[in-house]
Design a protein around this motif. Structure first.
Motif, mmCIF file in Angstrom:
data_model
loop_
_atom_site.group_PDB
_atom_site.id
_atom_site.type_symbol
_atom_site.label_atom_id
_atom_site.label_comp_id
_atom_site.label_asym_id
_atom_site.label_seq_id
_atom_site.Cartn_x
_atom_site.Cartn_y
_atom_site.Cartn_z
ATOM 1 N N GLN A 39 -25.405 -26.558 -18.960
ATOM 2 C CA GLN A 39 -24.737 -26.629 -17.463
ATOM 3 C C GLN A 39 -22.736 -27.014 -17.595
ATOM 4 N N ALA A 40 -22.481 -26.996 -18.925
ATOM 5 C CA ALA A 40 -21.069 -27.075 -18.905
ATOM 6 C C ALA A 40 -20.391 -25.754 -19.260
ATOM 7 N N GLN A 41 -20.736 -25.825 -19.694
ATOM 8 C CA GLN A 41 -20.816 -23.697 -19.415
ATOM 9 C C GLN A 41 -20.411 -23.118 -17.878
ATOM 10 N N GLN A 42 -21.555 -23.582 -17.826
ATOM 11 C CA GLN A 42 -21.387 -22.556 -16.455
ATOM 12 C C GLN A 42 -20.348 -23.329 -15.528
ATOM 13 N N ILE A 43 -19.873 -24.444 -15.473
ATOM 14 C CA ILE A 43 -18.616 -25.168 -14.778
ATOM 15 C C ILE A 43 -17.143 -24.252 -15.048
ATOM 16 N N VAL A 44 -17.095 -24.246 -16.419
ATOM 17 C CA VAL A 44 -16.145 -23.006 -16.856
ATOM 18 C C VAL A 44 -16.495 -22.120 -15.930
ATOM 19 N N ILE A 45 -17.251 -21.250 -16.567
ATOM 20 C CA ILE A 45 -17.637 -20.086 -15.728
ATOM 21 C C ILE A 45 -16.913 -20.431 -14.283
ATOM 22 N N ASN A 46 -17.576 -20.998 -13.777
ATOM 23 C CA ASN A 46 -17.848 -20.798 -12.126
ATOM 24 C C ASN A 46 -16.055 -21.309 -11.981
ATOM 25 N N THR A 47 -15.047 -21.921 -12.182
ATOM 26 C CA THR A 47 -14.171 -22.118 -12.089
ATOM 27 C C THR A 47 -12.951 -21.002 -12.770
ATOM 28 N N PHE A 48 -12.898 -20.837 -13.849
ATOM 29 C CA PHE A 48 -12.156 -19.940 -14.563
ATOM 30 C C PHE A 48 -12.980 -18.359 -14.248
ATOM 31 N N GLY A 49 -14.058 -17.815 -13.865
ATOM 32 C CA GLY A 49 -14.711 -16.793 -13.488
ATOM 33 C C GLY A 49 -15.166 -16.341 -14.726
ATOM 34 N N ALA A 50 -16.250 -14.498 -14.884
ATOM 35 C CA ALA A 50 -17.209 -15.134 -15.558
ATOM 36 C C ALA A 50 -16.719 -14.430 -16.706
ATOM 37 N N ASN A 51 -15.586 -14.280 -17.155
ATOM 38 C CA ASN A 51 -15.044 -13.346 -18.376
ATOM 39 C C ASN A 51 -14.220 -14.806 -19.035
ATOM 40 N N ASN A 85 -13.523 -16.940 -21.810
ATOM 41 C CA ASN A 85 -14.109 -17.109 -23.341
ATOM 42 C C ASN A 85 -14.815 -18.220 -24.518
ATOM 43 N N LEU A 86 -15.395 -18.369 -23.972
ATOM 44 C CA LEU A 86 -16.220 -19.443 -24.465
ATOM 45 C C LEU A 86 -16.543 -20.335 -25.826
ATOM 46 N N ASP A 87 -15.964 -19.345 -26.553
ATOM 47 C CA ASP A 87 -15.675 -19.537 -28.120
ATOM 48 C C ASP A 87 -15.456 -21.084 -28.488
ATOM 49 N N PRO A 88 -16.101 -21.764 -29.092
ATOM 50 C CA PRO A 88 -15.396 -23.217 -30.117
ATOM 51 C C PRO A 88 -14.562 -23.601 -29.832
ATOM 52 N N SER A 89 -14.025 -22.565 -30.469
ATOM 53 C CA SER A 89 -12.676 -22.789 -31.412
ATOM 54 C C SER A 89 -11.566 -22.472 -29.931
ATOM 55 N N THR A 90 -11.736 -22.008 -28.915
ATOM 56 C CA THR A 90 -10.358 -22.084 -27.590
ATOM 57 C C THR A 90 -10.899 -22.961 -26.940
ATOM 58 N N PRO A 91 -9.419 -23.303 -26.064
ATOM 59 C CA PRO A 91 -8.502 -24.341 -25.307
ATOM 60 C C PRO A 91 -10.177 -24.295 -23.573
ATOM 61 N N ASN A 92 -10.795 -23.108 -23.751
ATOM 62 C CA ASN A 92 -12.436 -23.424 -23.456
ATOM 63 C C ASN A 92 -13.463 -23.922 -23.832
ATOM 64 N N GLY A 93 -13.310 -23.501 -24.494
ATOM 65 C CA GLY A 93 -14.941 -23.941 -25.705
ATOM 66 C C GLY A 93 -14.793 -25.258 -26.098
ATOM 67 N N PHE A 94 -13.278 -25.968 -25.967
ATOM 68 C CA PHE A 94 -12.714 -27.359 -26.203
ATOM 69 C C PHE A 94 -13.362 -28.043 -24.710
ATOM 70 N N LEU A 95 -12.866 -27.521 -23.839
ATOM 71 C CA LEU A 95 -12.940 -27.708 -22.373
ATOM 72 C C LEU A 95 -14.868 -27.900 -22.047
ATOM 73 N N VAL A 96 -15.607 -27.049 -22.447
ATOM 74 C CA VAL A 96 -17.225 -27.137 -22.166
ATOM 75 C C VAL A 96 -17.216 -28.193 -23.587
#
Length: 260
Positions: free
Chosen positions: A39-51, A53-64
């Motif tokens: 669910q958290a990953q989908q929130i990030v995808i909906n915000t920043f787009g399908a591309n 990067n959800l890897d845990p080491s990235t800022p987006n991964g930290f956000l998830v």
């Protein structure tokens, strides 16, 4: 109703409509941690787009991770509130509020009291709040002024400074030195046990919950629980054991006293 979750990286706000708990007529179902991560990953995808990067080491991964933690925290809070609507599960102030509907209130802690024998010079004044101490270091005090009699003796009741199950034995030391007051000791029963009463601690959730249930059962009659509650309501009864025959024939209870 949607709830805002604050993005710890860029201070944007995300609105989540389904925070984990699903409510049905039969109760609630919580989401697993894996479901909340998705669910958290989908929130990030909906915000920043399908591309994104959800890897845990990235800022987006930290956000998830942060959104997931927020979802888990909110789910736990909602689950606690839901459970505390049930008298059989409620605790703390939630249970106090439920019991208050039946005018049942949690028993507060009380002081221990001990009858003591004081000796010293005749007519010595021992002011109120003078203190003595037991072998465990617990302090007792007198709430009133005391005066030793013409023989230099006096028996008086002292109260523990702390509340709860404070031991009453071994009170044999004067904590506040007073001229003319020499000794203090427990007054004893014929069996050499100290005279007095041990205080009680604040009533536990378990005990309060059972007392509420017994009180509710008192309004009924004839049932097993109503009879049990009626006996518990008798002054001086602290425990009981009941046996119920659910068979159609008479049954014998083994190992019962013959004069029971």
């Amino acid at each position: 109703m949607s709830t805002p979750y604050k993005n710890l990286i860029n201070n944007n706000s995300f609105y989540v409509s389904n925070q984990g708990l699903s409510t049905y007529d039969y109760g609630i179902v919580i989401k697993t941690q894996e479901e909340l991560i998705l669910q958290a990953q989908q929130i990030v995808i909906n915000t920043f787009g399908a591309n994104a990067n959800l890897d845990p080491s990235t800022p987006n991964g930290f956000l998830v991770q942060q959104i997931t933690n927020a979802l888990i925290e909110k789910q736990n809070e909602m689950l606690t509130c839901y459970n505390n609507l049930n008298p059989d599960l409620a605790s703390g102030q939630f249970l106090d509020s439920i019991c208050a509907f039946n005018q049942i209130y949690r028993k507060l802690p009380t002081q221990s009291s001990a009858t003591l024998v004081l000796t010293g010079l005749p007519n010595t004044l021992i002011p109120s709040f003078s203190q003595v101490i037991n072998e465990n270091g617990d302090i007792y005090y007198t709430p009133v002024d005391l005066v030793l009699d013409k023989t230099g003796n006096l028996t008086a009741v002292f109260y523990s400074d702390a509340y709860g199950q404070i031991p009453i034995q071994g009170i044999n030391r004067i904590y506040d030195t007073i001229d003319g007051w020499d000794t203090v000791d427990n007054a004893l029963n014929p069996d050499d046990t100290p005279i007095g009463s041990i205080g009680i601690s604040i009533e536990t959730d378990y005990t309060l919950r059972n007392r509420r249930q017994n009180s509710v059962n008192l309004s009924a009659s004839g049932s097993y629980s109503a009879i049990q509650s009626g006996i518990y309501s008798v002054s001086g009864v602290t425990d009981l054991v009941m046996a119920q025959n659910i068979e159609a024939t008479e049954q014998t209870i083994p190992n019962m006293p013959t004069d029971f």
